[in-house]
Scaffold this motif. Structure first.
Motif, PDB file in Angstrom:
ATOM      1  N   LEU A   7       0.828  -1.192   0.000  1.00 29.22           N
ATOM      2  CA  LEU A   7       0.000   0.000   0.000  1.00 29.22           C
ATOM      3  C   LEU A   7       0.862   1.241   0.000  1.00 29.22           C
ATOM      4  N   SER A   8       0.232   2.362  -0.265  1.00 27.60           N
ATOM      5  CA  SER A   8       0.943   3.629  -0.317  1.00 27.60           C
ATOM      6  C   SER A   8      -0.041   4.764  -0.112  1.00 27.60           C
ATOM      7  N   ASP A   9       0.504   5.919   0.181  1.00 28.29           N
ATOM      8  CA  ASP A   9      -0.265   7.160   0.225  1.00 28.29           C
ATOM      9  C   ASP A   9      -1.513   7.037   1.099  1.00 28.29           C
ATOM     10  N   THR A  10      -1.298   6.591   2.332  1.00 31.02           N
ATOM     11  CA  THR A  10      -2.397   6.537   3.292  1.00 31.02           C
ATOM     12  C   THR A  10      -2.778   7.937   3.768  1.00 31.02           C
ATOM     13  N   GLY A  85       9.304   7.111 -10.034  1.00 30.67           N
ATOM     14  CA  GLY A  85       9.043   7.215 -11.463  1.00 30.67           C
ATOM     15  C   GLY A  85       8.580   5.886 -12.038  1.00 30.67           C
ATOM     16  N   TYR A  86       8.734   5.750 -13.354  1.00 28.66           N
ATOM     17  CA  TYR A  86       8.262   4.574 -14.075  1.00 28.66           C
ATOM     18  C   TYR A  86       9.310   4.136 -15.081  1.00 28.66           C
ATOM     19  N   SER A 111       2.372   8.827  -7.049  1.00 27.43           N
ATOM     20  CA  SER A 111       1.514   9.288  -8.147  1.00 27.43           C
ATOM     21  C   SER A 111       0.030   9.090  -7.871  1.00 27.43           C
ATOM     22  N   HIS A 112      -0.308   8.221  -6.916  1.00 26.15           N
ATOM     23  CA  HIS A 112      -1.687   7.827  -6.626  1.00 26.15           C
ATOM     24  C   HIS A 112      -2.307   7.066  -7.802  1.00 26.15           C
ATOM     25  N   ASN A 128       3.372   0.131  -8.505  1.00 29.59           N
ATOM     26  CA  ASN A 128       2.873   1.269  -7.730  1.00 29.59           C
ATOM     27  C   ASN A 128       1.452   0.888  -7.342  1.00 29.59           C
ATOM     28  N   PRO A 129       1.152   0.788  -6.032  1.00 31.39           N
ATOM     29  CA  PRO A 129      -0.170   0.314  -5.605  1.00 31.39           C
ATOM     30  C   PRO A 129      -1.273   1.363  -5.678  1.00 31.39           C
ATOM     31  N   GLY A 130      -0.965   2.564  -6.168  1.00 28.60           N
ATOM     32  CA  GLY A 130      -1.958   3.635  -6.128  1.00 28.60           C
ATOM     33  C   GLY A 130      -2.017   4.208  -4.726  1.00 28.60           C
TER      34      GLY A 130
END
Length: 164
Positions: A7-10, A85-86, A111-112, A128-130
């Motif tokens: 996960l990311s961006d909690t 990045g990507y 990046s969300h 990237n998990p969003g």
């Protein structure tokens, strides 16, 4: 074999739905923008946590978690950072290291936007998990779940947590 929840961006958000998936995993990996450390405190009470700080995180998070977290899980070389990045457009600050010493699995957040892509040039899997938090421009909250078995990354699942 390890079941991983990524996960990311909690952005300081945690809820029972996220925790349901935490409890079904062996480890939780957080790709930054934690927000309040209450989030990681809760995650660590449930499972082993590997995390990095993100650009919105304060000095407390930056003391507790690194900017880059590189480790071996089972037989997979993993690198987690927040702003990565990507493939073909990696962050300038890490591009040279990625080219010189690519991991098998490269994970970032920021990046969300949920994206899983194989980089043929560097022979690595990018994830990237969003974002699973409620702050940001994304509309659907997302996470990823997968298995690392020896040197294999398999059984990848997208988890949609609904609208933010």
């Amino acid at each position: 074999m390890k079941k991983i929840l990524l996960l990311s961006d909690t952005h300081s958000h945690m809820d029972d739905t996220i925790l349901k998936y935490v409890d079904l995993s062996d480890e939780v990996w957080h790709a930054g923008d934690i927000g309040n450390l209450d989030v990681t405190d809760v995650l660590q009470k449930h499972k082993t946590l590997r995390a990095v700080f993100g650009n919105i995180d304060d000095d407390k998070a930056r003391i507790e978690f690194p900017l880059h977290n590189r480790f071996i899980c089972e037989g997979v070389d993993v690198w987690i950072t927040h702003i990565g990045g990507y493939p073909g457009k990696y962050n300038l600050n890490i591009r040279q290291e990625l080219q010189n010493n690519p991991p098998k699995l490269f994970i970032c957040g920021h990046s969300h936007i949920l994206k899983v892509q194989f980089d043929k040039k560097l022979n690595l899997l990018h994830m990237n998990p969003g974002a699973c938090g409620k702050s940001g421009f994304h509309t659907i909250r997302t996470m990823l779940r997968f298995v690392i078995d020896g040197d294999q990354i398999k059984d990848l699942e997208i988890i949609e947590l609904g609208n933010k």
